[in-house]
Design a protein around this motif. Structure first.
Motif, PDB file in Angstrom:
ATOM      1  N   CYS A  85       0.865  -1.181   0.000  1.00  0.00           N
ATOM      2  CA  CYS A  85       0.000   0.000   0.000  1.00  0.00           C
ATOM      3  C   CYS A  85       0.898   1.227   0.000  1.00  0.00           C
ATOM      4  N   PRO A  86       0.553   2.241  -0.795  1.00  0.00           N
ATOM      5  CA  PRO A  86       1.412   3.425  -0.868  1.00  0.00           C
ATOM      6  C   PRO A  86       1.273   4.357   0.323  1.00  0.00           C
ATOM      7  N   ALA A  87       2.292   5.179   0.497  1.00  0.00           N
ATOM      8  CA  ALA A  87       2.276   6.250   1.485  1.00  0.00           C
ATOM      9  C   ALA A  87       1.536   7.455   0.925  1.00  0.00           C
ATOM     10  N   SER A  88       1.359   8.450   1.776  1.00  0.00           N
ATOM     11  CA  SER A  88       0.865   9.748   1.324  1.00  0.00           C
ATOM     12  C   SER A  88       1.962  10.785   1.553  1.00  0.00           C
ATOM     13  N   CYS A  89       1.765  11.962   0.965  1.00  0.00           N
ATOM     14  CA  CYS A  89       2.587  13.125   1.322  1.00  0.00           C
ATOM     15  C   CYS A  89       1.635  14.134   1.942  1.00  0.00           C
ATOM     16  N   GLY A  90       1.278  13.875   3.193  1.00  0.00           N
ATOM     17  CA  GLY A  90       0.321  14.751   3.860  1.00  0.00           C
ATOM     18  C   GLY A  90      -1.049  14.685   3.207  1.00  0.00           C
ATOM     19  N   GLU A  91      -1.774  15.813   3.231  1.00  0.00           N
ATOM     20  CA  GLU A  91      -3.128  15.865   2.682  1.00  0.00           C
ATOM     21  C   GLU A  91      -3.254  17.019   1.688  1.00  0.00           C
ATOM     22  N   LEU A  92      -4.122  16.835   0.705  1.00  0.00           N
ATOM     23  CA  LEU A  92      -4.451  17.940  -0.187  1.00  0.00           C
ATOM     24  C   LEU A  92      -5.227  19.007   0.568  1.00  0.00           C
ATOM     25  N   LEU A  93      -6.144  18.549   1.399  1.00  0.00           N
ATOM     26  CA  LEU A  93      -6.844  19.476   2.290  1.00  0.00           C
ATOM     27  C   LEU A  93      -7.411  18.700   3.467  1.00  0.00           C
ATOM     28  N   GLN A  94      -7.631  19.421   4.549  1.00  0.00           N
ATOM     29  CA  GLN A  94      -8.178  18.818   5.760  1.00  0.00           C
ATOM     30  C   GLN A  94      -8.819  19.907   6.596  1.00  0.00           C
ATOM     31  N   GLY A  95      -9.932  19.564   7.227  1.00  0.00           N
ATOM     32  CA  GLY A  95     -10.583  20.543   8.083  1.00  0.00           C
ATOM     33  C   GLY A  95     -12.033  20.195   8.335  1.00  0.00           C
ATOM     34  N   VAL A 120     -11.315  26.351   4.389  1.00  0.00           N
ATOM     35  CA  VAL A 120     -11.390  24.971   3.908  1.00  0.00           C
ATOM     36  C   VAL A 120     -12.495  24.813   2.869  1.00  0.00           C
ATOM     37  N   ALA A 121     -13.609  25.521   3.043  1.00  0.00           N
ATOM     38  CA  ALA A 121     -14.687  25.500   2.050  1.00  0.00           C
ATOM     39  C   ALA A 121     -14.194  26.062   0.716  1.00  0.00           C
ATOM     40  N   GLU A 122     -13.393  27.131   0.791  1.00  0.00           N
ATOM     41  CA  GLU A 122     -12.813  27.704  -0.428  1.00  0.00           C
ATOM     42  C   GLU A 122     -11.856  26.707  -1.076  1.00  0.00           C
ATOM     43  N   ALA A 123     -11.058  26.039  -0.248  1.00  0.00           N
ATOM     44  CA  ALA A 123     -10.128  25.029  -0.765  1.00  0.00           C
ATOM     45  C   ALA A 123     -10.889  23.897  -1.449  1.00  0.00           C
ATOM     46  N   LEU A 124     -11.982  23.458  -0.836  1.00  0.00           N
ATOM     47  CA  LEU A 124     -12.777  22.372  -1.411  1.00  0.00           C
ATOM     48  C   LEU A 124     -13.384  22.794  -2.751  1.00  0.00           C
ATOM     49  N   PHE A 125     -13.813  24.051  -2.843  1.00  0.00           N
ATOM     50  CA  PHE A 125     -14.352  24.569  -4.111  1.00  0.00           C
ATOM     51  C   PHE A 125     -13.309  24.456  -5.217  1.00  0.00           C
ATOM     52  N   HIS A 126     -12.092  24.911  -4.936  1.00  0.00           N
ATOM     53  CA  HIS A 126     -11.025  24.849  -5.945  1.00  0.00           C
ATOM     54  C   HIS A 126     -10.632  23.401  -6.239  1.00  0.00           C
ATOM     55  N   PHE A 127     -10.658  22.552  -5.206  1.00  0.00           N
ATOM     56  CA  PHE A 127     -10.347  21.138  -5.417  1.00  0.00           C
ATOM     57  C   PHE A 127     -11.358  20.499  -6.373  1.00  0.00           C
ATOM     58  N   GLN A 128     -12.644  20.706  -6.110  1.00  0.00           N
ATOM     59  CA  GLN A 128     -13.670  20.109  -6.957  1.00  0.00           C
ATOM     60  C   GLN A 128     -13.604  20.638  -8.386  1.00  0.00           C
ATOM     61  N   LYS A 129     -13.316  21.923  -8.525  1.00  0.00           N
ATOM     62  CA  LYS A 129     -13.141  22.516  -9.850  1.00  0.00           C
ATOM     63  C   LYS A 129     -11.924  21.903 -10.542  1.00  0.00           C
ATOM     64  N   ALA A 157      -4.852  23.004  -2.309  1.00  0.00           N
ATOM     65  CA  ALA A 157      -3.900  22.491  -1.312  1.00  0.00           C
ATOM     66  C   ALA A 157      -3.204  23.616  -0.575  1.00  0.00           C
ATOM     67  N   THR A 158      -2.850  24.670  -1.300  1.00  0.00           N
ATOM     68  CA  THR A 158      -2.137  25.802  -0.705  1.00  0.00           C
ATOM     69  C   THR A 158      -3.013  26.519   0.317  1.00  0.00           C
TER      70      THR A 158
END
Length: 296
Positions: free
Chosen positions: A7-17, A188-197, A211-212
């Protein structure tokens, strides 16, 4: 007889909250793997279980019991874990061990276990990263009661900065940070918007922006030395964005070779004072998550 799974590792998270009424995260996987082997041996061979194998043995037992087996059916089995994934850095080392163990154990039993089933079993042991899923997934990593899948991540690489700090996730969560986490809800809501886009358009720029935003919002929860300057320099050399381990010490720089001057970035970074907080810089590919059986 031996069965192996990875199973692969991660490099942290794209977003969390705080998302949709509770804490959730979106991890991504990289080509760095935990490999778990199930070996038939005498009971005496596993009398002294290595400390870092304890959770994996709990998973082996859970899978056997999940399918209605008793202790006598697995007491003759031993586990061997080969993993170069740094521990307690926010790279899902424990989740990778658990997922690989569950995958190998189900194969041993001749069962077709699902990723959803593995996620539920893992949550019963510890908070679980969404690398358990092959697709990019928004996941309730604490309760396992919610997940939403978004498909695949565009072709991308990550330059991983491994922090010096060691952060035990369980100990980290003993401090109640609920009020701070909720205070980041708008970001985080703004981050999720950009993630989904970004997922919809397969846009690495949008995904990097998501992520930023989440990474900077997490600075008041778990501070990363030099994060603002790392981001500024990475942008100058063509990266799409940065992401962090929200309860670990790694930072990821999202990039592709066509757009990013990796050599220039690393050369600029190496003399910065904040680099004393980081052990190494390594490049990885972003890949699908989930456990998989190795053909021996």
């Amino acid at each position: 007889m031996m069965i192996q799974a990875i199973c692969p590792a991660s490099c942290g998270e794209l977003l969390q909250g705080y998302i949709e009424g509770g804490e959730k995260l979106i991890s991504y996987s990289i080509n760095l793997f935990s490999r778990v082997s199930i070996i038939q041996k005498n009971q005496n061979d596993k009398e002294n279980i290595p400390h870092n194998y304890t959770k994996a043995y709990r998973m082996l037992e859970k899978v056997f019991k999940y399918y209605g087996y008793d202790e006598k059916d697995y007491k003759h089995l031993c586990l061997k874990i080969d993993s170069p994934i740094p521990i307690a850095k926010g790279m899902a080392s424990s989740t990778a061990d658990l997922v690989a163990t569950a995958t190998a154990t189900a194969e041993y039993l001749g069962k077709a276990i699902t990723q959803e089933e593995i996620a539920k079993l893992s949550i019963g042991i510890e908070p679980t990263d969404s690398i358990v899923f092959s697709e990019i997934t928004l996941f309730d990593h604490l309760k396992g009661s919610f997940y939403k899948q978004y498909g695949t991540f565009p072709s991308c690489k990550v330059l991983l900065l491994e922090g010096r700090d060691v952060i035990d996730t369980i100990d980290f969560r003993k401090t109640d940070r609920t009020s701070i986490i909720k205070s980041n809800e708008k970001e985080v809501a703004e981050a999720l918007f950009h993630f989904q886009k970004g997922i919809k358009e397969q846009s690495l720029k949008e995904l990097g922006k998501a992520a930023t935003i989440s990474g900077f919002a997490n600075q008041k929860i778990l501070y990363k030395e030099g994060l603002e300057e790392i981001h500024e320099i990475s942008q100058r050399f063509g990266a799409y964005g940065i992401n962090v381990a929200h309860s670990g010490s790694v930072i990821g720089i999202l990039y592709n070779d066509t757009d990013f001057d990796r050599e220039g970035f690393c050369h600029t970074l190496k003399d910065k004072d904040f680099m004393k907080s980081y052990l190494s810089i390594c490049s990885y590919d972003i890949i699908p998550g989930g456990g998989r059986i190795l053909t021996l």
